[in-house]
Structure formats: C-alpha cells, structure tokens
Design a protein around this motif. Structure first.
Motif, PDB file in Angstrom:
ATOM      1  N   GLY B  39      92.587   0.586 -48.358  1.00 17.89           N
ATOM      2  CA  GLY B  39      92.185  -0.208 -46.999  1.00 17.89           C
ATOM      3  C   GLY B  39      92.164  -1.608 -47.111  1.00 17.89           C
ATOM      4  N   TYR B  40      92.446  -2.493 -48.029  1.00 15.17           N
ATOM      5  CA  TYR B  40      92.662  -3.707 -48.571  1.00 15.17           C
ATOM      6  C   TYR B  40      94.096  -4.310 -48.497  1.00 15.17           C
ATOM      7  CZ  TYR B  40      88.102  -2.924 -50.816  1.00 15.17           C
ATOM      8  OH  TYR B  40      86.874  -2.538 -51.105  1.00 15.17           O
ATOM      9  N   SER B  41      94.132  -5.517 -47.990  1.00 16.23           N
ATOM     10  CA  SER B  41      95.395  -6.363 -47.802  1.00 16.23           C
ATOM     11  C   SER B  41      95.641  -6.843 -49.312  1.00 16.23           C
ATOM     12  CB  SER B  41      95.455  -7.603 -46.819  1.00 16.23           C
ATOM     13  OG  SER B  41      95.398  -6.836 -45.723  1.00 16.23           O
ATOM     14  N   PRO B  42      96.494  -6.338 -49.859  1.00 14.39           N
ATOM     15  CA  PRO B  42      96.923  -6.616 -51.543  1.00 14.39           C
ATOM     16  C   PRO B  42      97.575  -7.913 -51.697  1.00 14.39           C
ATOM     17  CG  PRO B  42      98.466  -5.101 -50.698  1.00 14.39           C
ATOM     18  CD  PRO B  42      97.509  -5.432 -49.393  1.00 14.39           C
ATOM     19  N   ALA B  43      97.234  -8.453 -52.508  1.00 18.41           N
ATOM     20  CA  ALA B  43      97.512 -10.020 -53.201  1.00 18.41           C
ATOM     21  C   ALA B  43      99.218  -9.697 -53.380  1.00 18.41           C
ATOM     22  CB  ALA B  43      96.894 -10.428 -54.320  1.00 18.41           C
ATOM     23  N   HIS B  44      99.897 -10.812 -53.154  1.00 19.27           N
ATOM     24  CA  HIS B  44     101.345 -10.989 -53.437  1.00 19.27           C
ATOM     25  C   HIS B  44     101.916 -12.303 -53.473  1.00 19.27           C
ATOM     26  CE1 HIS B  44     103.346 -11.686 -49.307  1.00 19.27           C
ATOM     27  NE2 HIS B  44     101.887 -12.076 -49.248  1.00 19.27           N
ATOM     28  N   VAL B  45     102.755 -12.594 -54.427  1.00 19.96           N
ATOM     29  CA  VAL B  45     103.452 -13.861 -54.485  1.00 19.96           C
ATOM     30  C   VAL B  45     104.234 -14.375 -53.124  1.00 19.96           C
ATOM     31  CG1 VAL B  45     104.853 -15.347 -56.017  1.00 19.96           C
ATOM     32  CG2 VAL B  45     103.388 -13.692 -57.159  1.00 19.96           C
ATOM     33  N   ILE B  46     103.862 -15.401 -52.719  1.00 16.75           N
ATOM     34  CA  ILE B  46     104.763 -15.870 -51.619  1.00 16.75           C
ATOM     35  C   ILE B  46     106.237 -16.701 -52.127  1.00 16.75           C
ATOM     36  CG2 ILE B  46     103.078 -15.879 -49.983  1.00 16.75           C
ATOM     37  CD1 ILE B  46     102.706 -18.837 -50.460  1.00 16.75           C
ATOM     38  N   ASN B  47     106.026 -17.398 -53.228  1.00 15.46           N
ATOM     39  CA  ASN B  47     107.135 -18.303 -53.689  1.00 15.46           C
ATOM     40  C   ASN B  47     107.259 -17.855 -55.195  1.00 15.46           C
ATOM     41  OD1 ASN B  47     109.188 -19.910 -54.094  1.00 15.46           O
ATOM     42  ND2 ASN B  47     108.358 -21.702 -53.383  1.00 15.46           N
ATOM     43  N   ILE B  48     107.928 -16.942 -55.781  1.00 13.74           N
ATOM     44  CA  ILE B  48     108.167 -16.849 -57.170  1.00 13.74           C
ATOM     45  C   ILE B  48     108.834 -17.784 -57.972  1.00 13.74           C
ATOM     46  CG2 ILE B  48     110.121 -15.296 -56.864  1.00 13.74           C
ATOM     47  CD1 ILE B  48     107.105 -14.882 -59.162  1.00 13.74           C
ATOM     48  N   GLU B  49     109.771 -18.504 -57.002  1.00 10.53           N
ATOM     49  CA  GLU B  49     110.543 -19.587 -57.812  1.00 10.53           C
ATOM     50  C   GLU B  49     109.600 -20.698 -58.489  1.00 10.53           C
ATOM     51  OE1 GLU B  49     113.894 -20.068 -58.127  1.00 10.53           O
ATOM     52  OE2 GLU B  49     113.722 -17.793 -57.290  1.00 10.53           O
ATOM     53  N   GLU B  50     108.491 -20.747 -57.964  1.00 13.42           N
ATOM     54  CA  GLU B  50     107.513 -21.927 -58.593  1.00 13.42           C
ATOM     55  C   GLU B  50     106.730 -21.447 -59.591  1.00 13.42           C
ATOM     56  OE1 GLU B  50     105.214 -24.187 -56.025  1.00 13.42           O
ATOM     57  OE2 GLU B  50     106.740 -24.200 -54.307  1.00 13.42           O
ATOM     58  N   CYS B  51     106.633 -19.870 -60.015  1.00 13.39           N
ATOM     59  CA  CYS B  51     105.922 -19.385 -60.917  1.00 13.39           C
ATOM     60  C   CYS B  51     106.183 -20.113 -62.365  1.00 13.39           C
ATOM     61  CB  CYS B  51     106.022 -18.063 -60.960  1.00 13.39           C
ATOM     62  SG  CYS B  51     104.743 -17.032 -62.235  1.00 13.39           S
ATOM     63  N   ILE B  52     104.970 -20.378 -62.839  1.00 13.66           N
ATOM     64  CA  ILE B  52     105.255 -20.565 -64.497  1.00 13.66           C
ATOM     65  C   ILE B  52     104.821 -19.965 -65.492  1.00 13.66           C
ATOM     66  CG2 ILE B  52     105.163 -23.467 -63.635  1.00 13.66           C
ATOM     67  CD1 ILE B  52     102.290 -23.302 -64.717  1.00 13.66           C
ATOM     68  N   ALA B  53     104.646 -18.640 -65.068  1.00 10.68           N
ATOM     69  CA  ALA B  53     104.025 -17.621 -65.852  1.00 10.68           C
ATOM     70  C   ALA B  53     103.079 -17.858 -66.949  1.00 10.68           C
ATOM     71  CB  ALA B  53     105.268 -17.167 -66.882  1.00 10.68           C
ATOM     72  N   CYS B  54     101.976 -18.697 -66.116  1.00  5.75           N
ATOM     73  CA  CYS B  54     100.790 -19.054 -66.985  1.00  5.75           C
ATOM     74  C   CYS B  54      99.834 -17.613 -67.176  1.00  5.75           C
ATOM     75  CB  CYS B  54      99.994 -19.991 -66.405  1.00  5.75           C
ATOM     76  SG  CYS B  54      99.301 -19.870 -64.797  1.00  5.75           S
ATOM     77  N   GLY B  55      99.752 -16.854 -66.306  1.00  3.17           N
ATOM     78  CA  GLY B  55      99.208 -15.503 -66.536  1.00  3.17           C
ATOM     79  C   GLY B  55      97.764 -15.819 -66.090  1.00  3.17           C
ATOM     80  N   ASN B  56      97.375 -16.939 -65.541  1.00  2.00           N
ATOM     81  CA  ASN B  56      95.812 -17.211 -64.933  1.00  2.00           C
ATOM     82  C   ASN B  56      95.459 -15.996 -63.910  1.00  2.00           C
ATOM     83  OD1 ASN B  56      95.368 -19.295 -66.350  1.00  2.00           O
ATOM     84  ND2 ASN B  56      95.006 -20.603 -64.882  1.00  2.00           N
ATOM     85  N   CYS B  57      96.160 -15.564 -63.215  1.00  2.00           N
ATOM     86  CA  CYS B  57      95.983 -14.616 -61.986  1.00  2.00           C
ATOM     87  C   CYS B  57      95.585 -13.241 -62.765  1.00  2.00           C
ATOM     88  CB  CYS B  57      97.350 -14.326 -61.099  1.00  2.00           C
ATOM     89  SG  CYS B  57      98.821 -14.022 -61.788  1.00  2.00           S
ATOM     90  N   ALA B  58      96.512 -12.858 -63.655  1.00  2.00           N
ATOM     91  CA  ALA B  58      96.319 -11.758 -64.309  1.00  2.00           C
ATOM     92  C   ALA B  58      95.086 -11.736 -65.282  1.00  2.00           C
ATOM     93  CB  ALA B  58      97.414 -11.187 -65.218  1.00  2.00           C
TER      94      ALA B  58
END
Lengths: 248, 71
Positions: B39-58
C-alpha cells in the motif's frame, strides 16, 4: 558490472515487519553482513529479545533462540558455555537490556561471558506503544510521560555503555549511530570489532546503536533522524569506551 | 553516461524516503503513480544517467530494497 550493494545472504527472504523508516532494519543488515564477512554465519547462534525485534529470529539466516524479556544475556551465556566454538550474539532493545534485563547484562559483562551484544537504543518502548524507557531523554514526551520526562520523577536517562565500560569483563564497548551512511559504515566497523573480540576469546563485547522510532516519537522517518542527531547524540556521545587491544 | 544501475524490490519498499535524503545527486523520488502490495508508493530513480553508484541509498535502506551495481 560490479556489485556495489545487494541484500545480505545473512538475512532470510522474510520481509521485516518494522514500521517504515525504523532503523532496526539497518542494524539487522549490519549484523548479517558482518557475520557473512567474518565467515561465521554457519556457526552463529543469535538470541532474540522481547520488544520490537522479538521476531528477529525470522530475519537472521542463522540459528536463533528466543529469550524471555531481558534474559537474552543469560540464555546466550548458556549457549556459549555449551558451544564455545560457536559465535553467539544477543540483539536487544533498550526496554529489554536497560530496564528489565539490566541485571543480566551487567552480570554477563562482569563474568566476561564471551558473546557479543547488539544494543539498540531508541529512547522509548516501541512494541508496547511508546512508553517511557530508562533511556528516554529529559523532556521527551511518551505515553507515560505526556508532559515530558522530568528528573524529579524518573531520574536522568541511563547511559549503559559508559556504565558497562567500567566493568573489567567487558572488553569491547562502543556507541554508534545509524543516522547517516557515514555513521552506518562506522557502526559496521564497530560491530565487526565486537564479533572479533568474541572470536579471539577476549571477553564480553557490546555495541550500543542509537536508533529511531518514527512511529512512537511522532515524526516522519526523515525528521526522526534529525531528532536523533539533535537530541540523542549530545546526551549519548558516540565513540569507543573500551577496546580489547588496550587490555593486553 | 550512467555509472550505476539501481534496482528496487518494489514490494518490499515502505516509502520511508530515507534513500531520497541520502542521494548526493537527488535523483530518487517516491513514485506517486504506483502503489505496491503493502500500500506504499515505492521509491524509484528519476534520472539514472546521473547515478554515480555510490550505494548510499542501499546502505541507508532499512528494508534491503535497493541493489546497486557499478557499470
């Protein structure tokens, strides 16, 4: 393509029942990742507490035992003495460890029992609905201190890490927080060190982890992290209080 | 060029937004057009082109929803 982060093999596939943004999940991950990285997941035996993390036995991918409220250190003592070759840990909250189970944790540390305790301090009783805990801060409103905790009525919040660090049998004592990715990385280092303390047979090890309770504090998960930073860290300073390297 | 690949286990997400706050590129948002099985709105990436793969979110995610790979 290299893997930067994926769910730890030390956790089962069961989804956590914790409220949105509850940092119990982060701490579970750190313990699970540590057990995998030290190569002791197969030999690990965890003891689950009573409190929000009462169902921890469903989440860790190792053998687990449930204990009566506050008595996880006593159960862990028994397990570790019968199975000294296994890696034994307790996972306890502040209502469990700092209140009803204070005697058990103090004496387990005093005896120098060779297990590791992960102590999650969120300054409130979570599972039972937000009552005042021994760790609740002065002025903090809970269902049993609706006008805020006062010194006159309840005394000052108890600092378990400082107290346990005075006990000779406690060979590793550190307080960490999981409010930012940087602090989460530091917390993991401390948890790893606490397990190494046990694996090297040095003695009792405890890591106190400052945690949030967005639901019972009455904040959004993001604001709860801010409250932790502004209120908990000044009273519960982060840092190492005892390391086994000092006690050669 | 995107440096990272971020995948979300949508049904495990509780919409707590902790990942949103720690993304240095601010490219994670809740997907208000979607509702997961909890019943939640899940998180998603809005612009993957800018991702630097830092892993902070995970690292921040309490529910191990996020997998990050570096390309």
């Amino acid at each position: 393509m290299t893997m930067v982060y994926e769910k730890s093999k030390g956790l089962t596939d069961v989804p956590f029942h914790y409220c949105p943004g509850c940092t119990h999940g982060v701490i579970h991950k750190l313990v699970a990742e540590t057990l995998v990285e030290l190569g002791v997941l197969e030999d690990a035996i965890g003891v689950a507490p009573v409190g929000c993390s009462v169902l921890a036995y469903k989440y860790f991918n190792c053998d687990m035992q449930e204990a009566a409220h506050g008595r996880a250190p006593a159960v862990a003592t028994g397990i570790k003495r019968v199975h000294p070759e296994n890696v034994v840990f307790t996972y306890q909250g502040d209502g469990d460890l700092a209140s009803i189970g204070t005697a058990e944790i103090v004496h387990a540390a005093h005896r120098g029992e060779k297990f590791t305790t992960i102590f999650v301090n969120n300054a409130i009783y979570g599972m039972t609905g937000g009552q005042m805990a021994p760790t609740t801060l002065i002025g903090q409103k809970t269902t049993t201190s609706p006008l805020g905790r006062t010194v006159e009525h309840s005394g000052m919040p108890i600092r378990m890490s400082e107290m346990l660090a005075t006990i000779d049998g406690a060979k590793f004592v550190e307080r960490v927080s999981v409010d930012t990715p940087a602090n989460i990385r530091k917390a993991k280092k401390a948890i790893k060190r606490a397990f190494e303390c046990q694996i090297q047979g040095k003695g009792f090890a405890i890591v106190e982890v400052l945690s949030t309770c967005p639901t019972n504090w009455g904040y959004t998960p993001v604001k709860a992290l801010g409250w932790l930073q502004e209120n908990m860290i000044p009273y519960y300073p982060l840092g190492n209080f005892r390391d086994f390297e000092e006690d050669k | 060029m995107a440096k990272g690949k971020v995948t979300f286990n949508d049904d495990a997400c509780k919409g707590c937004e902790l990942c949103v706050t720690v993304c240095p590129k601010q490219i994670i948002k809740l997907n208000k057009e979607k509702i997961n099985s909890k019943g939640y709105s899940p998180a998603h990436v809005i612009n993957i082109e800018e991702c630097i793969a830092c892993g902070n979110c995970a690292i921040m995610c309490p529910d191990s929803v996020i997998t990050v790979e570096r390309l």
